[in-house]
Enzyme design. Structure first.
Site, short mmCIF file in Angstrom:
data_model
loop_
_atom_site.label_atom_id
_atom_site.label_comp_id
_atom_site.label_asym_id
_atom_site.label_seq_id
_atom_site.Cartn_x
_atom_site.Cartn_y
_atom_site.Cartn_z
CE LYS B 108 -3.21 2.64 2.74
NZ LYS B 108 -3.71 2.88 4.09
N GLY B 169 -7.95 9.25 10.21
CA GLY B 169 -8.23 9.38 11.65
C GLY B 169 -9.37 10.34 11.97
CB ALA B 195 -8.30 7.62 5.10
CG ASN B 217 -6.00 1.37 11.91
OD1 ASN B 217 -6.24 0.51 12.75
ND2 ASN B 217 -4.88 2.06 11.93
CB THR B 218 -9.05 5.67 13.20
OG1 THR B 218 -7.81 5.94 12.56
CG2 THR B 218 -9.20 6.55 14.43
#
EC number: 2.8.1.10
Lengths: 374, 267
Positions: B108, B169, B195, B217-218
């Site tokens: 990535k 995030g 994201a 992820n976050t």
């Protein structure tokens, strides 16, 4: 326009009077905004914000988790030399203080590094006094060559250098620069630094920018809390970090919040910074700059460090000795200041985990060292 | 036309093909920001995800302490990322290192030279993609939701395009929704929304729009219960995909028609 120009634009502003003029509505406005400007930042540092510490903590915690996760990066300082030519009235290493002076040989650097690395740490911060003719750039370069055998990230907290010398440091494997302005109050600065190279306020003020220009990956600024009114110095520290982040977006900008600690010498802080004051600075800083690293040293006592972990802190030191050669020689003499949290790296990792956070030992590695081991 | 979307409704055969590899889960997860890496196996199991991204800058194979790699099951496809790269050259070097370290040939690309907002540098990303695709990497570049950049990535040999829904995030969801819609329509590669996704409903919406997958992820790592949240995301992504394949029913235009239509003269 350099940072000094921005600083100078506040010269006719009475910061203390301004902070006293804010009221609860200003605080609510600052807290409810998507992003904070410098006025909001000052509002959050003001007396009016004090009853809102809990609201600020909730916001700071949320911003920190979103941007950094539940992680705390560990590092430790390593003192290479305590020779100094400055007369800083607040520092244990000041040349007027009669303390044993020492500089590690390269063999001692290697031994100290081996002992520190045995705890699993990969990030190290090296420190010297301000004596460039003794702890020369060539000596620091040679030390870095030893340290790179053990550490993936090397930061320096030494005397201010020119851009070319910072470039030499970067070439030697240094990727981080920590440099405290001590106080942004130019008049006070002059009295606190009666003689020595550090007396040059402008040379020191511009050093973080020179580090950015020289290719440092990470630049860390701060003041020594207690030298001047903490609201003023915290405000200008934030402005400095913000200015660097805007002008050098490729560099990771962070701040440290060192409070004055007992040291060899008789200077007492002019301005006491209470725990609540300290927390207010930490929270205001996080809300003002959600992507800024915040580093907390072992100057703070362990209970306090444990309690502030979830409020915006991203880096903590552990297993600290502030004496030259303090890891390999436990009787190595007087440290720069007395530490408050004497926990080992392992104990610190346990404490971080107990708070629901992950201790991160490595968050960077220079590519050429990677390439050698791959 | 989006090649990842089959023409007929056949959910049992619906798999995402990237780099010749067939994936049944369309949720990719991350390894950063967890309170403990020991949560990773539980997150993977609960979400059903088969792909996990890991920042090579964090990996320390010689660690005397914990190492994130120890927590990634061997049947999971590793997607190392170039986090920390500020230029194409650095990204290329990190990709080659990842391969040399045994992390496989998926990469990535993250090239970020703005630490204030963590926005990707499209130009450098295209350059890195060109080089690495030629070297045989399966390249998944993280970019802004920009059609021209995405087209350049297609030409450069990317295996998928990973546009952001909102800054990293931020948990702000699909702020780039209109641009994502255009990419899904125009780019003949899987579009993986990366994201900004903060809630399962947002991942579901991206999938309903026709995104090939989502990377989260976050929103999982920062949740009160990351494993439970991972499960919710797995279900949301699957539901969104099923809805996309089923084909939305027509939405009422929501307006009244005049008794004397404007086109009445035609009759």
């Amino acid at each position: 326009m350099g940072f000094y120009d921005l600083l100078a634009s506040y010269k006719n502003q009475d910061i203390q009077k301004l902070t006293a003029s804010f009221d609860q509505r200003d605080v609510w406005r600052a807290l409810s905004r998507e992003s904070c400007d410098s006025r909001d930042f000052l509002t959050l540092l003001s007396p009016a914000a004090r009853p809102f510490l809990e609201e600020m903590a909730v916001k700071a915690r949320e911003l920190s988790i979103r941007n950094f996760g539940r992680t705390i990066q560990l590092f430790t300082p390593m003192y290479l030399s305590n020779f100094c030519t400055n007369g800083c009235v607040y520092c244990g290493f000041g040349c007027a203080n009669f303390i044993p002076r020492k500089q590690l040989s390269l063999e001692e650097v290697a031994e100290e590094a081996r002992l520190i690395a045995a705890d699993g740490l990969k990030h190290i911060l090296i420190l010297t006094g301000d004596a460039p003719k003794i702890a020369t750039p060539a000596y620091i370069e040679a030390s870095c060559r030893e340290l790179r055998k053990h550490f993936s990230s090397i930061a320096i907290e030494i005397y201010a250098m020119d851009t070319e010398t910072y470039r030499r440091m970067v070439a030697a494997g240094v990727d981080g620069l920590t440099l405290y302005q001590e106080t942004y109050n130019e008049t006070l600065y002059d009295t606190l630094h009666p003689y020595g190279p550090k007396k040059d306020y402008h040379f020191r003020l511009d050093a973080p920018e020179r580090g950015c220009i020289a290719g440092m990956r990470m630049v860390n600024v701060g003041t020594l809390l207690g030298l001047d009114d903490w609201r003023r110095d915290a405000f200008f520290t934030g402005l400095h970090a913000d200015w660097l982040q805007k002008n050098y977006p490729e560099v990771e900008i962070s701040i440290s919040l060192p409070r004055m600690r007992p040291h060899a010498g008789s200077y007492s802080p002019a301005c006491e910074v209470s725990d609540a004051d300290f927390v207010q600075i930490l929270l205001a800083q996080r809300i003002f700059m959600p992507r800024c690293g915040i580093s907390i040293s072992t100057r703070e006592r362990k209970e306090f460090r444990d309690n502030i972990m979830g409020l915006g802190v991203t880096r903590m030191s552990a297993g600290v000795s502030t004496a030259v050669g303090g890891h390999s020689d436990k009787d190595s003499g007087t440290g720069q200041f007395d530490i408050s949290d004497e926990r080992s790296v392992e104990e610190m990792a346990v404490a971080i985990k107990a708070k629901g956070y992950q201790p991160v030992y490595q968050d960077w590695r220079p590519m050429d060292s990677w390439e050698k081991s791959a | 036309m989006n090649l990842s979307a089959p023409d007929t409704f056949s959910p049992e055969k619906d798999s995402l093909i990237i780099g010749g590899e067939s994936l049944s889960s369309r949720l990719f997860v991350g390894t950063g920001k967890y309170p403990s890496d020991t949560l990773i196996p539980g997150v993977l199991a609960a979400s059903g995800s088969e792909v996990i991204t890991v920042a090579l800058r964090r990996v320390d194979m010689d660690a005397t302490t914990d190492n994130v790699m120890q927590h990634i099951p061997s049947n999971i496809r590793l997607l190392p990322n170039t986090s920390g790269a500020r230029t194409a050259e650095e990204a290329v070097r990190i990709a080659r290192l990842a391969k040399a370290m045994g992390c496989g040939n998926w990469i990535k690309i993250e090239v970020i030279s703005d630490n204030r907002y963590l926005l990707p540098d499209g130009y450098e990303t295209v350059k890195a993609t060109q080089i690495l695709a030629k070297e045989g990497f399966v390249v998944l570049p993280y970019v802004n939701a920009d059609l021209m950049i995405a087209r350049s990535l297609v030409s450069a040999g990317a295996a998928a395009v990973m546009p952001l829904g909102a800054p990293i995030g931020s948990n702000r969801g699909l702020q780039t929704k209109e641009m994502l819609r255009i990419l899904i329509e125009e780019i003949p590669l899987p579009i993986i929304v990366d994201a900004g996704i903060g809630k399962p409903s947002q991942a579901c919406e991206a999938m309903e729009m026709g995104a090939a997958a989502c990377l989260v992820n976050t929103a999982i790592a920062g949740a009160g219960n990351p494993v439970a949240m991972a499960k919710a995301f797995g279900q949301a992504v699957a539901a969104g995909r099923k809805a996309f394949l089923a084909g939305e029913a027509a939405v009422s235009p929501g307006r009244a028609y005049a008794s004397s239509p404007l086109t009445g003269f035609l009759s």
